[in-house]
Scaffold this active site. Structure first.
Site, PDB file in Angstrom:
ATOM      1  N   ASP A 312       0.841  -1.211   0.000  1.00 47.28           N
ATOM      2  CA  ASP A 312       0.000   0.000   0.000  1.00 47.28           C
ATOM      3  C   ASP A 312       0.869   1.252   0.000  1.00 47.28           C
ATOM      4  O   ASP A 312       0.511   2.273   0.583  1.00 47.28           O
ATOM      5  CB  ASP A 312      -0.961  -0.009   1.209  1.00 47.28           C
ATOM      6  CG  ASP A 312      -2.000   1.103   1.128  1.00 47.28           C
ATOM      7  OD1 ASP A 312      -2.288   1.582   0.022  1.00 47.28           O
ATOM      8  OD2 ASP A 312      -2.511   1.509   2.190  1.00 47.28           O
ATOM      9  N   CYS A 617     -13.907   1.069   9.277  1.00 46.28           N
ATOM     10  CA  CYS A 617     -14.592   2.256   9.801  1.00 46.28           C
ATOM     11  C   CYS A 617     -14.824   2.182  11.315  1.00 46.28           C
ATOM     12  O   CYS A 617     -14.678   3.177  12.015  1.00 46.28           O
ATOM     13  CB  CYS A 617     -15.940   2.445   9.107  1.00 46.28           C
ATOM     14  SG  CYS A 617     -15.787   2.939   7.385  1.00 46.28           S
ATOM     15  N   HIS A 618     -15.225   0.999  11.811  1.00 50.34           N
ATOM     16  CA  HIS A 618     -15.570   0.896  13.235  1.00 50.34           C
ATOM     17  C   HIS A 618     -14.402   0.458  14.092  1.00 50.34           C
ATOM     18  O   HIS A 618     -14.557   0.236  15.294  1.00 50.34           O
ATOM     19  CB  HIS A 618     -16.767  -0.032  13.425  1.00 50.34           C
ATOM     20  CG  HIS A 618     -18.060   0.611  13.020  1.00 50.34           C
ATOM     21  ND1 HIS A 618     -18.678   1.578  13.781  1.00 50.34           N
ATOM     22  CD2 HIS A 618     -18.835   0.462  11.918  1.00 50.34           C
ATOM     23  CE1 HIS A 618     -19.794   1.973  13.181  1.00 50.34           C
ATOM     24  NE2 HIS A 618     -19.901   1.322  12.040  1.00 50.34           N
ATOM     25  N   MET A 657     -24.239   4.827   7.561  1.00 53.15           N
ATOM     26  CA  MET A 657     -24.159   3.385   7.765  1.00 53.15           C
ATOM     27  C   MET A 657     -25.073   2.719   6.733  1.00 53.15           C
ATOM     28  O   MET A 657     -26.273   2.567   6.942  1.00 53.15           O
ATOM     29  CB  MET A 657     -24.584   3.029   9.200  1.00 53.15           C
ATOM     30  CG  MET A 657     -24.704   1.535   9.483  1.00 53.15           C
ATOM     31  SD  MET A 657     -23.168   0.621   9.223  1.00 53.15           S
ATOM     32  CE  MET A 657     -23.797  -1.046   9.092  1.00 53.15           C
TER      33      MET A 657
HETATM   34  O1  LIG Z   1      -6.094   3.500  -2.645  1.00 55.39           O
HETATM   35  C1  LIG Z   1      -6.834   4.455  -2.670  1.00 55.39           C
HETATM   36  O2  LIG Z   1      -7.570   4.715  -3.621  1.00 55.39           O
HETATM   37  C2  LIG Z   1      -6.825   5.334  -1.478  1.00 55.39           C
HETATM   38  C3  LIG Z   1      -7.703   6.408  -1.334  1.00 55.39           C
HETATM   39  C4  LIG Z   1      -7.649   7.207  -0.180  1.00 55.39           C
HETATM   40  C5  LIG Z   1      -8.616   8.333  -0.141  1.00 55.39           C
HETATM   41  O3  LIG Z   1      -9.302   8.540  -1.164  1.00 55.39           O
HETATM   42  O4  LIG Z   1      -8.772   9.070   0.804  1.00 55.39           O
HETATM   43  C6  LIG Z   1      -6.678   6.878   0.810  1.00 55.39           C
HETATM   44  C7  LIG Z   1      -5.811   5.793   0.552  1.00 55.39           C
HETATM   45  N1  LIG Z   1      -5.903   5.049  -0.558  1.00 55.39           N
HETATM   46  C8  LIG Z   1      -4.775   5.405   1.464  1.00 55.39           C
HETATM   47  O5  LIG Z   1      -4.023   4.476   1.178  1.00 55.39           O
HETATM   48  C9  LIG Z   1      -4.614   6.109   2.673  1.00 55.39           C
HETATM   49  O6  LIG Z   1      -3.711   5.814   3.467  1.00 55.39           O
HETATM   50  C10 LIG Z   1      -5.513   7.164   2.951  1.00 55.39           C
HETATM   51  C11 LIG Z   1      -5.634   7.970   4.070  1.00 55.39           C
HETATM   52  C12 LIG Z   1      -6.687   8.784   3.815  1.00 55.39           C
HETATM   53  C13 LIG Z   1      -7.274   9.802   4.677  1.00 55.39           C
HETATM   54  O7  LIG Z   1      -8.055  10.603   4.153  1.00 55.39           O
HETATM   55  O8  LIG Z   1      -6.980   9.814   5.883  1.00 55.39           O
HETATM   56  N2  LIG Z   1      -7.196   8.527   2.602  1.00 55.39           N
HETATM   57  C14 LIG Z   1      -6.502   7.531   2.049  1.00 55.39           C
END
Ligand SMILES: O=C(O)c1cc(C(=O)O)c2c(n1)C(=O)C(=O)c1cc(C(=O)O)[nH]c1-2
Length: 689
Positions: A312, A617-618, A657
């Site tokens: 990631d 999320c939770h 939700m």
């Molecule tokens: O793979 C994706 O498409 C994607 C999207 C997003 C996003 O749209 O906020 C995040 C991430 N990855 C991600 O890896 C990440 O660590 C992340 C943190 C956040 C946040 O807003 O705190 N968004 C995202």
């Protein structure tokens, strides 16, 4: 010093506005674009607030927002008016001197669309041009509104609403076009960036970052290069069947010096390269920076920072353009600190790395070989081949979206850096579930529930503000923080850097020495980058406040339910005397397990389902940091009917939700209840009276 002094060959529609952003330093009272200038240095030339007087900085005004979810926006300020995007993709216009609301536009994103947002229903900002504001929504629309009235001018759907594509990032404007991508790589989508005509909203071009179904053309700007360069770096069929990833969810930069767009490309999806691509290949263009022609979307160059990413390690983190003198030679460079922990200085003309060094310790790669531009990856990091791997930093990033800043005065880059370990193990029973998280990786493991054990564990989760010399590629000073996930940074000509922290303080440091000079108790975690502007000759520093984002939703253990305080925008000036309302005491519901008997098999099944479906999320392990409800404390826990109405029938859909009827059976929902109930019992037992 900004490295962006040539307007280049601008189109006809918005010559005036492009020229205004290009010359943004001539109107330092404004914050015209996401990173203030096209170079996105987040450096304000204003210097009335300075190291010598910052102790006298006080709250000028605050504005309460109508949402309690995370705030990640960088507001824009144009001629005395502030435009801020908020959670749930709303946009508000305020008098920048008083905080009074002029208008608000709510695109009415359905609560159920929250399911498509991997990382909270956040929004990082708008773009401004020619009297209009452009911003994206969680349900994938790009909207233009009139800056004077807040009325909609046009709206276009940029995503397939059936998939988990959601816009969290800020669009950018240049040459009469609006550029936008979206998120979703973790759920299994195919990444792209689109350009829309600024005046009509008509699609001008689209560039897919990864190849799609073999033999099928997209009719997109990427068709030729994906077949020529990218296709052969992928293996098997699962990548295109699932999506492949490579979403453009944050950084897009227009470079007027070269008349180019730089695009930060996200991680591979699913994460596990063994599942995604038979464990083979670089998987272009994931984990890369792409340089594209802004008029046509045509490919110019790419630099892949994380070949074949399986951790990631997005390259979507913000890019800063600058002119640096390196070994006596003037270089026009991109500075980039992506999740993978290397600080890259990249030649803008060629896309070749000039230098790359780690800004926090990393254990996935030894170094970047500058001759080939490739990282030298440790064999143990290849968990698809070598078995489970504990990375530090892992997928939360050594630096995430929280913007860094560059001061041309000190020559330093200020990075909100992190060390957060993450465990990766191939998920042998992986099945693609359209719309849900599709990582192909188990990242978890059991976590302690006892307060002391949690506290001890959190010692391994670190955050710090680092002042980095990009020429010498070394740290000059650091300010340690109590935890990761601190806010973005602003540098000013007053010799200051501002940062909001996860602990709810807003701080100013001496840009040269790192000495803390001022702090303010903002009552809530701060995530985004602050801005500075002036109205009637008075300098302000403003920041959006509100806990949330990916880490605060998913990361357990804190279980620190805060009082419900709405998101806020706060603006500070010298001598400001405004006061925040007194923080209410948290009204913490007790753990509410029921006495029902559930079988061990039910609890185990619920564990697997919860941690693959609900935990993002939770909170993993059903331990919530308190942005979304801690389900162990939910009144519905003891009532199977109410629980089912929420999980299956979508009773709380408007709140975000969504119904999970597409993914879970009523029996699954009941097993999840069994698991959460079990966690609530354990937590209740561990609680000190
Ligand atoms: O793979 C994706 O498409 C994607 C999207 C997003 C996003 O749209 O906020 C995040 C991430 N990855 C991600 O890896 C990440 O660590 C992340 C943190 C956040 C946040 O807003 O705190 N968004 C995202």
């Amino acid at each position: 010093a900004t490295g962006c002094s040539q307007p280049g060959d601008v189109g006809t529609k918005s010559v005036a506005f492009d020229a205004r952003i290009v010359a943004a330093d001539s109107e330092p009272q404004n914050w015209l674009s996401h990173g203030r200038t096209y170079s996105e240095q987040r450096f304000s030339p204003l210097d009335d607030i300075a190291a010598g007087n910052v102790g006298g900085l006080g709250l000028a005004w605050y504005h309460d927002l109508d949402t309690f979810r995370g705030q990640e926006g960088t507001p824009l300020v144009v001629d005395g008016v502030m435009y801020a995007t908020t959670a749930w993709s709303k946009i508000v216009a305020l008098n920048a001197a008083t905080g009074e609301r002029i208008w608000q536009f709510d695109p009415e994103v359905p609560g159920s669309a929250g399911l498509h947002a991997c990382c909270d229903v956040v929004n990082r900002g708008a773009a401004y041009a020619d009297g209009r504001l452009f911003f994206g929504t969680i349900d994938g629309r790009l909207i233009a509104v009139d800056a004077k009235t807040g009325t909609k001018v046009w709206s276009v759907q940029t995503t397939d609403p059936e998939t988990s594509q959601a816009i969290s990032g800020a669009p950018r404007v240049a040459k009469g076009k609006v550029f936008i991508g979206n998120g979703g790589a973790d759920q299994g989508v195919r990444g792209y960036i689109s350009a829309y005509d600024q005046s009509t909203g008509k699609l001008a071009w689209r560039f897919y970052t990864v190849p799609g179904e073999p033999g099928k053309k997209d009719g997109a700007a990427s068709d030729e290069v994906l077949e020529r360069l990218a296709r052969k770096t992928w293996s098997g069929d699962r990548y295109w069947q699932i999506g492949g990833g490579g979403t453009v969810w944050d950084s897009i930069v227009y470079d007027p010096d070269f008349d180019r767009l730089y695009v930060g490309v996200g991680n591979g999806g699913p994460w596990d390269r063994g599942i995604r691509s038979n464990g083979e290949g670089d998987n272009l263009f994931i984990g890369s920076i792409l340089a594209l022609d802004p008029d046509t979307g045509e490919y110019i160059w790419h630099y892949q920072e994380t070949p074949g990413d399986q951790w990631d390690f997005t390259s979507t983190q913000q890019m800063i353009l600058a002119d640096l003198t390196i070994d006596g030679t003037a270089r026009q460079v991109i500075m980039h600190a992506p999740k993978n922990g290397f600080f890259y200085v990249i030649d803008r003309k060629t896309g070749k790395p000039v230098s790359a060094e780690t800004f926090v310790p990393v254990n996935w790669a030894e170094k970047v070989d500058l001759a080939t531009g490739r990282p030298v990856v440790y064999p143990a990091a290849r968990y698809d081949k070598a078995g489970p791997f504990l990375a530090s930093s892992g997928g939360w990033g050594a630096h995430n979206w929280h913007p860094m800043a560059f001061s041309p005065q000190t020559g330093l880059v200020y990075i909100p850096a992190m060390q957060v370990p993450m465990r990766y193990a191939t998920d042998g029973s992986f099945e693609y579930r359209p719309g849900l998280l599709n990582l192909g990786v188990g990242t978890g493991g059991k976590l302690p529930e006892e307060a002391a054990a949690i506290k001890a564990m959190l010692g391994a989760f670190q955050g710090r503000l680092i002042a980095w010399d990009p020429v010498a590629q070394k740290e000059v000073w650091r300010a340690e923080r109590d935890s990761p996930w601190n806010g973005g940074v602003l540098a000013t000509a007053g010799g200051l850097v501002f940062e909001g922290l996860a602990d709810g303080t807003f701080r100013a440091h001496d840009a040269k020495t790192g000495k803390e000079l001022w702090r303010f108790e903002a009552q809530q975690a701060i995530m985004p980058g602050p801005v500075s502007y002036a109205v009637n000759g008075v300098q302000y520093v403003a920041v959006m406040v509100g806990k949330g984002g990916a880490y605060n939703l998913a990361m357990p253990g804190f279980s620190r339910p805060d009082p419900r305080i709405p998101g806020r925008i706060m603006a500070f000036k010298l001598g400001g005397t405004a006061k925040l309302p007194v923080k209410a005491k948290a009204d913490v519901p007790p753990f509410q397990p029921s006495d029902e008997k559930f079988t061990a098999a039910q609890i185990a099944h619920g564990d697997a389902l919860f941690n693959s479906t609900c935990g993002a999320c939770h909170g993993a392990g059903a331990q919530s940091i308190g942005v979304l409800p801690d389900l162990r404390r939910s009144g519905a826990l003891a009532n199977g009917d109410v629980w089912r109405q929420i999980v299956i029938d979508g009773m709380l859909s408007d709140n975000g939700m969504a119904s999970f009827a597409k993914y879970l059976s009523p029996a699954d929902a009941e097993d999840i209840r069994a698991y959460v109930n079990d966690r609530a019992r354990v937590a209740k037992g561990a609680e000190k009276p």
